[in-house]
Design a protein around this motif. Structure first.
Motif, PDB file in Angstrom:
ATOM      1  N   TRP A 124      53.962  -4.717 -40.735  1.00  0.00           N
ATOM      2  CA  TRP A 124      52.542  -5.244 -41.149  1.00  0.00           C
ATOM      3  C   TRP A 124      52.583  -4.545 -42.532  1.00  0.00           C
ATOM      4  N   PHE A 125      51.896  -5.133 -43.716  1.00  0.00           N
ATOM      5  CA  PHE A 125      51.637  -4.544 -44.928  1.00  0.00           C
ATOM      6  C   PHE A 125      50.328  -5.197 -45.186  1.00  0.00           C
ATOM      7  N   ARG A 126      49.703  -4.480 -46.025  1.00  0.00           N
ATOM      8  CA  ARG A 126      48.366  -4.726 -46.558  1.00  0.00           C
ATOM      9  C   ARG A 126      48.362  -4.485 -47.997  1.00  0.00           C
ATOM     10  N   GLN A 127      47.447  -5.768 -48.745  1.00  0.00           N
ATOM     11  CA  GLN A 127      47.234  -5.673 -50.393  1.00  0.00           C
ATOM     12  C   GLN A 127      45.565  -5.691 -50.452  1.00  0.00           C
ATOM     13  N   ALA A 128      44.998  -4.498 -51.008  1.00  0.00           N
ATOM     14  CA  ALA A 128      43.733  -4.557 -51.413  1.00  0.00           C
ATOM     15  C   ALA A 128      43.615  -5.154 -52.844  1.00  0.00           C
ATOM     16  N   PRO A 129      42.348  -5.505 -53.268  1.00  0.00           N
ATOM     17  CA  PRO A 129      42.211  -6.326 -54.642  1.00  0.00           C
ATOM     18  C   PRO A 129      42.596  -5.211 -55.781  1.00  0.00           C
TER      19      PRO A 129
ATOM     20  N   MET B   1      43.526  -1.459 -34.845  1.00  0.00           N
ATOM     21  CA  MET B   1      43.105  -0.636 -35.711  1.00  0.00           C
ATOM     22  C   MET B   1      41.819  -0.070 -35.146  1.00  0.00           C
ATOM     23  N   ASN B   2      41.821   1.214 -35.260  1.00  0.00           N
ATOM     24  CA  ASN B   2      40.628   1.978 -34.652  1.00  0.00           C
ATOM     25  C   ASN B   2      40.039   2.688 -35.905  1.00  0.00           C
ATOM     26  N   SER B   3      39.061   3.134 -35.662  1.00  0.00           N
ATOM     27  CA  SER B   3      38.235   4.143 -36.901  1.00  0.00           C
ATOM     28  C   SER B   3      38.484   3.606 -38.090  1.00  0.00           C
ATOM     29  N   LEU B   4      38.085   2.245 -38.227  1.00  0.00           N
ATOM     30  CA  LEU B   4      38.486   1.711 -39.614  1.00  0.00           C
ATOM     31  C   LEU B   4      37.367   2.310 -40.586  1.00  0.00           C
ATOM     32  N   GLU B   5      37.883   2.270 -41.823  1.00  0.00           N
ATOM     33  CA  GLU B   5      37.358   2.874 -42.902  1.00  0.00           C
ATOM     34  C   GLU B   5      37.236   1.822 -43.967  1.00  0.00           C
ATOM     35  N   PRO B   6      36.329   1.979 -45.010  1.00  0.00           N
ATOM     36  CA  PRO B   6      36.268   0.636 -46.231  1.00  0.00           C
ATOM     37  C   PRO B   6      37.426   0.792 -46.929  1.00  0.00           C
ATOM     38  N   GLU B   7      38.203   1.969 -47.000  1.00  0.00           N
ATOM     39  CA  GLU B   7      39.594   1.962 -47.523  1.00  0.00           C
ATOM     40  C   GLU B   7      40.456   1.045 -47.026  1.00  0.00           C
ATOM     41  N   ASP B   8      40.342   0.537 -45.698  1.00  0.00           N
ATOM     42  CA  ASP B   8      41.199  -0.255 -44.954  1.00  0.00           C
ATOM     43  C   ASP B   8      41.206  -1.807 -45.395  1.00  0.00           C
ATOM     44  N   THR B   9      39.973  -1.910 -46.125  1.00  0.00           N
ATOM     45  CA  THR B   9      39.782  -3.235 -46.607  1.00  0.00           C
ATOM     46  C   THR B   9      40.977  -3.890 -47.370  1.00  0.00           C
ATOM     47  N   ALA B  10      41.304  -5.230 -46.839  1.00  0.00           N
ATOM     48  CA  ALA B  10      42.441  -5.636 -47.500  1.00  0.00           C
ATOM     49  C   ALA B  10      42.899  -6.826 -46.800  1.00  0.00           C
ATOM     50  N   VAL B  11      43.868  -7.716 -47.434  1.00  0.00           N
ATOM     51  CA  VAL B  11      44.709  -8.777 -46.828  1.00  0.00           C
ATOM     52  C   VAL B  11      45.900  -8.186 -45.933  1.00  0.00           C
ATOM     53  N   TYR B  12      45.685  -8.368 -44.772  1.00  0.00           N
ATOM     54  CA  TYR B  12      46.924  -7.954 -43.931  1.00  0.00           C
ATOM     55  C   TYR B  12      47.985  -9.029 -43.695  1.00  0.00           C
ATOM     56  N   TYR B  13      49.059  -8.639 -43.941  1.00  0.00           N
ATOM     57  CA  TYR B  13      50.209  -9.503 -43.810  1.00  0.00           C
ATOM     58  C   TYR B  13      51.361  -8.912 -42.656  1.00  0.00           C
ATOM     59  N   CYS B  14      51.815  -9.879 -41.756  1.00  0.00           N
ATOM     60  CA  CYS B  14      52.960  -9.589 -41.003  1.00  0.00           C
ATOM     61  C   CYS B  14      54.025 -10.188 -41.725  1.00  0.00           C
TER      62      CYS B  14
END
Length: 124
Positions: free
Chosen positions: A36-41, A83-96
């Motif tokens: 899993w990878f993610r990309q934030a703005p 994903m638990n205890s989510l934080e605003p910094e986790d906002t992103a598009v998540y890719y597998c």
């Protein structure tokens, strides 16, 4: 051809939880390393988590360690990211992504197949 379809993203408040799913086509899913990878703005894509072919090894980015958990169900050709205890910094598009051949890797450039992504937004 290997196809990946992510689902489970959405809007959640800080401290909340989501479970992402990644359905993978292919007869030999159990032989794929999946990440899993993610990309934030305005940021580069970053590693989040990976799981080995048999599921015996998992790795996590330091920023999500202890909060996220990756798992796989080879009978269902599916990988999950809890994903638990989510934080605003986790906002992103998540890719597998899937790596059918080669050794276990955490590097995005070594994954051959990618899903279209699912948006995760965490409000404060």
């Amino acid at each position: 051809q290997v196809q990946l379809v992510e689902s489970g993203g959405g809007l959640v408040q800080a401290g909340g939880s989501l479970r992402l799913s990644c359905a993978v086509s292919g007869r030999t899913f159990s032989s794929y390393v999946v990440g899993w990878f993610r990309q934030a703005p305005r940021k580069e894509r970053e590693f989040v988590a990976a799981i080995s072919r048999g599921g015996g090894r998992t790795d996590y980015a330091d920023s999500v360690k202890g909060r996220f958990a990756i798992s796989r169900d080879n009978a269902k050709n599916t990988v999950y990211l809890r994903m638990n205890s989510l934080e605003p910094e986790d906002t992103a598009v998540y890719y597998c992504a899937a790596r059918p051949e080669g050794s276990y890797s955490l590097m995005s450039r070594e994954y051959n197949y990618w899903g279209q992504g699912t948006q995760v937004t965490v409000s404060s």
